[in-house]
Design an enzyme around this catalytic site. Structure first.
Site, PDB file in Angstrom:
ATOM      1  N   PRO A  39      94.107 107.086  37.289  1.00 29.54           N
ATOM      2  CA  PRO A  39      95.025 106.109  36.674  1.00 29.54           C
ATOM      3  C   PRO A  39      95.067 106.250  35.146  1.00 29.54           C
ATOM      4  CG  PRO A  39      93.529 105.017  38.221  1.00 29.54           C
ATOM      5  CD  PRO A  39      93.041 106.431  38.066  1.00 29.54           C
ATOM      6  N   GLU A  86      83.709 105.455  41.217  1.00 34.01           N
ATOM      7  CA  GLU A  86      84.162 105.095  39.868  1.00 34.01           C
ATOM      8  C   GLU A  86      84.707 106.303  39.116  1.00 34.01           C
ATOM      9  OE1 GLU A  86      84.212 101.816  39.373  1.00 34.01           O
ATOM     10  OE2 GLU A  86      83.255 101.726  41.352  1.00 34.01           O
ATOM     11  N   ARG A 102     108.663 120.902  46.400  1.00 34.23           N
ATOM     12  CA  ARG A 102     110.121 120.826  46.568  1.00 34.23           C
ATOM     13  C   ARG A 102     110.865 121.666  45.542  1.00 34.23           C
ATOM     14  NH1 ARG A 102     112.681 116.839  45.839  1.00 34.23           N
ATOM     15  NH2 ARG A 102     114.053 116.555  47.604  1.00 34.23           N
ATOM     16  N   ASP A 146     118.674 116.245  43.257  1.00 36.13           N
ATOM     17  CA  ASP A 146     118.221 114.962  43.770  1.00 36.13           C
ATOM     18  C   ASP A 146     118.255 113.889  42.704  1.00 36.13           C
ATOM     19  OD1 ASP A 146     117.707 115.411  46.481  1.00 36.13           O
ATOM     20  OD2 ASP A 146     115.967 116.615  45.930  1.00 36.13           O
TER      21      ASP A 146
HETATM   22  N1  4HQ Z   1      92.492 106.832  41.738  1.00 40.26           N
HETATM   23  N2  4HQ Z   1      96.823 107.938  40.242  1.00 40.26           N
HETATM   24  C1  4HQ Z   1      90.154 106.133  41.484  1.00 40.26           C
HETATM   25  C2  4HQ Z   1      93.790 106.362  41.489  1.00 40.26           C
HETATM   26  C3  4HQ Z   1      94.872 107.263  41.002  1.00 40.26           C
HETATM   27  C4  4HQ Z   1      96.170 106.847  40.641  1.00 40.26           C
HETATM   28  C5  4HQ Z   1      92.064 108.228  41.674  1.00 40.26           C
HETATM   29  C6  4HQ Z   1      91.484 105.892  42.156  1.00 40.26           C
HETATM   30  C7  4HQ Z   1      90.720 108.409  40.994  1.00 40.26           C
HETATM   31  C8  4HQ Z   1      88.421 107.707  40.946  1.00 40.26           C
HETATM   32  N3  4HQ Z   1      94.812 108.571  40.806  1.00 40.26           N
HETATM   33  N4  4HQ Z   1      89.728 107.505  41.552  1.00 40.26           N
HETATM   34  N5  4HQ Z   1      96.675 105.614  40.645  1.00 40.26           N
HETATM   35  O1  4HQ Z   1      94.049 105.187  41.639  1.00 40.26           O
HETATM   36  O2  4HQ Z   1      95.996 108.974  40.345  1.00 40.26           O
END
Ligand code: 4HQ
Length: 273
Positions: A90, A117, A155, A170
């Protein structure tokens, strides 16, 4: 021009069915994309195959250890030192169509999927070329994001989509949402297909589709519309839309509460017809 994906994960089984169905399955059969899962646990050296540990400084959860990930990445880099390495998190840059297109020009990607984590910060510092997020929500791991990325990137590889279909055409390529689609029957319980689509008048159909695409985009994604390259005709069509020539009252369908499958049984149920 085939593309290779190496997925580093603790849960390789998650990938098999989703990536082997339908269009991606065909692309693998045709040799257009090659996907390999690499189980990070296979790169532990201790008896108990430990892949995670408690965070220095305290706090909740576990952190993925650097050494097994380092060995897994290096095992791929001995074959190809220039492989581009992506960590799904994230905290990464937001994934979108332009980024998918750019990644599709790489011959080989490593996708590192974190759990718990996340990974020890030294993994990022030493091995990661790019961090990518698929959206502002928290998942249980990077596996689903990796699948999303592989799908969107694949794609763009020539031959993956049918010859009459280009990823460049698209929605998002031109910053407009797609127009509404209909197929048979003409009349479903009194809900009929717009007559213009049966008219055989191709210019009228094109015009209707363009107006409906503009309508949808202005109602649902005005942010996209601001980026779209609108012609004078588009502006005229948008004017008609904004004057309320029948508004799209289905823009936001209510969530179908009460349609959830019954709780109970473990595992996924396949509805029997
Ligand atoms: N995670 N976009 C936590 C995500 C995520 C997202 C991946 C959860 C990494 C450790 N990854 N782990 N949103 O939520 O890419």
């Amino acid at each position: 021009m085939r593309m290779r994906f190496d997925i580093l994960t603790l849960f390789p089984n998650m990938f098999f069915s989703p990536l082997q169905e339908s269009i991606l399955g065909k692309a693998i059969e045709k040799g257009l994309i090659q996907i390999q899962t690499v189980n990070i646990r296979h790169f532990t050296l201790d008896k108990h195959r430990v892949v995670d540990d408690i965070p220095y400084g305290g706090g909740q959860g576990m952190v993925m250890k650097v050494e097994p990930i380092a060995r897994a990445i290096e095992s791929i880099k001995v074959e190809n030192p220039s492989v581009w390495t992506v960590y799904l998190t994230p905290q990464g840059k937001p994934f979108h169509q332009d980024l998918a297109r750019r990644l599709s020009t790489q011959p080989h990607l490593i996708l590192l999927c974190g759990r718990y984590e996340g990974v020890d910060e030294r993994v990022r510092e030493l091995f990661i070329d790019e961090e990518i997020s698929i959206g502002d929500y928290v998942l249980t791991g990077g596996e689903l994001p990796a699948m999303v990325l592989i799908d969107a990137v694949s794609r763009f590889i020539p031959g993956v989509l049918g010859s009459d279909h280009s990823a460049e055409e698209d929605s998002f390529f031109n910053f407009l949402l797609e127009y509404p689609q209909f197929t048979r029957p003409f009349d479903f319980k009194g809900n009929c297909v717009p007559e213009v689509l049966l008219s055989g008048n191709h210019s009228a159909i094109s015009l209707w589709r363009r107006r409906e695409a503009l309508r949808r985009t202005s109602l649902r994604r005005p942010d996209l519309l601001a980026k779209a390259n609108l012609s004078e005709e588009d502006k005229r069509l948008l004017g008609e839309v904004l004057q309320g020539k029948s508004i799209d009252d289905r823009a936001y369908l209510p969530d179908r509460q009460g349609m959830r499958p019954p709780a109970g049984q473990a595992g996924i149920k396949d509805k029997k017809k």
